[in-house]
Design a protein around this motif. Structure first.
Motif, PDB file in Angstrom:
ATOM      1  N   LYS A   1       0.335  -1.534  -0.494  1.00  0.00           N
ATOM      2  CA  LYS A   1      -0.221  -0.235   0.365  1.00  0.00           C
ATOM      3  C   LYS A   1       0.850   1.574   0.178  1.00  0.00           C
ATOM      4  CE  LYS A   1      -3.519   1.308   2.927  1.00  0.00           C
ATOM      5  NZ  LYS A   1      -4.588   1.808   3.964  1.00  0.00           N
TER       6      LYS A   1
ATOM      7  N   ASN B   1       0.594  -4.094   3.494  1.00  0.00           N
ATOM      8  CA  ASN B   1       0.009  -4.801   1.852  1.00  0.00           C
ATOM      9  C   ASN B   1      -1.815  -3.681   2.197  1.00  0.00           C
ATOM     10  OD1 ASN B   1      -1.837  -5.684   4.296  1.00  0.00           O
ATOM     11  ND2 ASN B   1      -0.619  -7.900   3.844  1.00  0.00           N
ATOM     12  N   GLU B   2      -2.843  -4.079   1.432  1.00  0.00           N
ATOM     13  CA  GLU B   2      -3.502  -2.674   1.610  1.00  0.00           C
ATOM     14  C   GLU B   2      -4.423  -2.844   2.586  1.00  0.00           C
ATOM     15  OE1 GLU B   2      -4.723  -0.346  -0.813  1.00  0.00           O
ATOM     16  OE2 GLU B   2      -3.294  -0.964  -2.141  1.00  0.00           O
ATOM     17  N   LYS B   3      -4.520  -3.823   3.290  1.00  0.00           N
ATOM     18  CA  LYS B   3      -4.705  -3.820   4.828  1.00  0.00           C
ATOM     19  C   LYS B   3      -4.344  -3.170   5.853  1.00  0.00           C
ATOM     20  CE  LYS B   3      -7.670  -8.257   4.335  1.00  0.00           C
ATOM     21  NZ  LYS B   3      -6.909 -10.101   4.587  1.00  0.00           N
TER      22      LYS B   3
END
Ligand SMILES: C[S@@+](CC[C@H](N)C(=O)[O-])C[C@H]1O[C@@H](n2cnc3c(N)ncnc32)[C@H](O)[C@@H]1O
Length: 286
Positions: free
Chosen positions: A128, A162-164
């Protein structure tokens, strides 16, 4: 080997300080990260700073002290095949990604020679991207050819695992550093001064002030920070200063030797001036 209640590999360890939480390995970072991953498959680091090879030592020239000199930083910086460079960036970045804790973040600095590949690799890996910082150097060497603008910046990409990822940002600390105004993405910081090179020179040494800002912006006291391409261990110095724990890798013996001198001198300085370092304490993560 146990340090601050964490086990680390014994092999290739060049420097170890349990009291400060500092570990430096003389090895290829890919091999090191692969063995660490077997021990910590869920990740171990809160933050990673990476200053990878720029791959620009391929026969060009630059200006140093008013003279034209070859851009030859060493064998570690040579490679002319862009696909090979990208494959290398994908490889080490994917290992870094796995070694980050779920909310951990990575910072990667570079010039145009490498930073586009790094950014693309991050996107391919599903990281991200949080910010791209422009580090502006106020006193760059002049451009001798007079056919280009004078190169005076590096880009530093900040990304979550990551995106989370719910990344940490020490907003107030950054605002305070910026005299009460929101910190912007252009940072003007001079290249390392003579004092920072008192034990010898690394050709791409980063200023301690730059690493201080990065470490302060997104970590807490007692967090674990990793630098796969440590060079002269600027990241390590900053971590000692700010009470974070540091693990580094460097492949070249001469830069390990330079690092040992810098780390030892800084630890001695900290031990004899402990009161100077108390202000950098944030609460540890729960
Ligand atoms: C751009 S420099 C980092 C300089 C560092 N940030 C500093 O402030 O001194 C990159 C370093 O990575 C090292 N290096 C290159 N390939 C490596 C690898 N595969 N594993 C570990 N270190 C490597 C080089 O020897 C070089 O010292």
């Amino acid at each position: 080997m146990k340090i601050k209640n964490h086990i680390f590999p014994e092999n290739n360890c060049a420097y170890y300080n349990d009291e400060m939480g500092v570990l430096l390995y003389q090895t290829d970072c890919i091999d090191f990260m692969q063995s660490l991953l077997e021990m910590y498959p869920e990740g171990i680091f809160d933050m990673i700073f990476a200053d990878p090879p720029y791959f620009l030592s391929n026969g060009g020239t630059t200006c140093h002290s008013g003279k034209r000199v070859s851009v030859d930083k060493g064998d570690w910086d040579k490679c002319s095949d862009i696909q090979q460079v990208h494959d290398f960036n994908l490889k080490w970045l994917s290992l870094c990604q796995k070694l980050l804790k779920p909310d951990g973040t990575i910072w990667v600095t570079g010039t145009n020679h490498v930073i586009y590949s790094v950014g693309f690799a991050m996107q391919q890996l599903g990281m991200k991207i949080l910010n791209d910082i422009t580090w502006e150097k106020p006193n760059p060497p002049p451009n001798l050819s007079c056919r280009y603008f004078t190169h005076s910046t590096e880009t530093i990409i900040w990304a979550g695992k990551n995106e989370k990822t719910r990344h940490r940002f020490n907003y107030d600390e950054m605002k305070q550093l910026n005299h009460g105004k929101q910190m912007k993405t252009v940072w003007t910081i001079p290249a390392p001064n003579g004092n920072e090179k008192e034990f010898g020179k690394h050709p791409t040494q980063k200023p301690i002030q730059l690493l201080d800002r990065i470490v302060l912006s997104c970590t807490l006291k007692g967090d674990w920070v990793f630098d796969p391409f440590s060079g002269s261990s600027t990241t390590g110095i900053s971590c000692i200063k700010l009470n974070r724990y540091f693990v580094g890798c460097e492949i070249k013996k001469e830069f390990i030797q330079l690092s040992l001198k810098r780390l030892d001198a800084f630890i001695n300085h900290k031990k004899s001036n402990l009161d100077l370092f108390e202000g950098y304490i944030h609460e540890k993560r729960g």
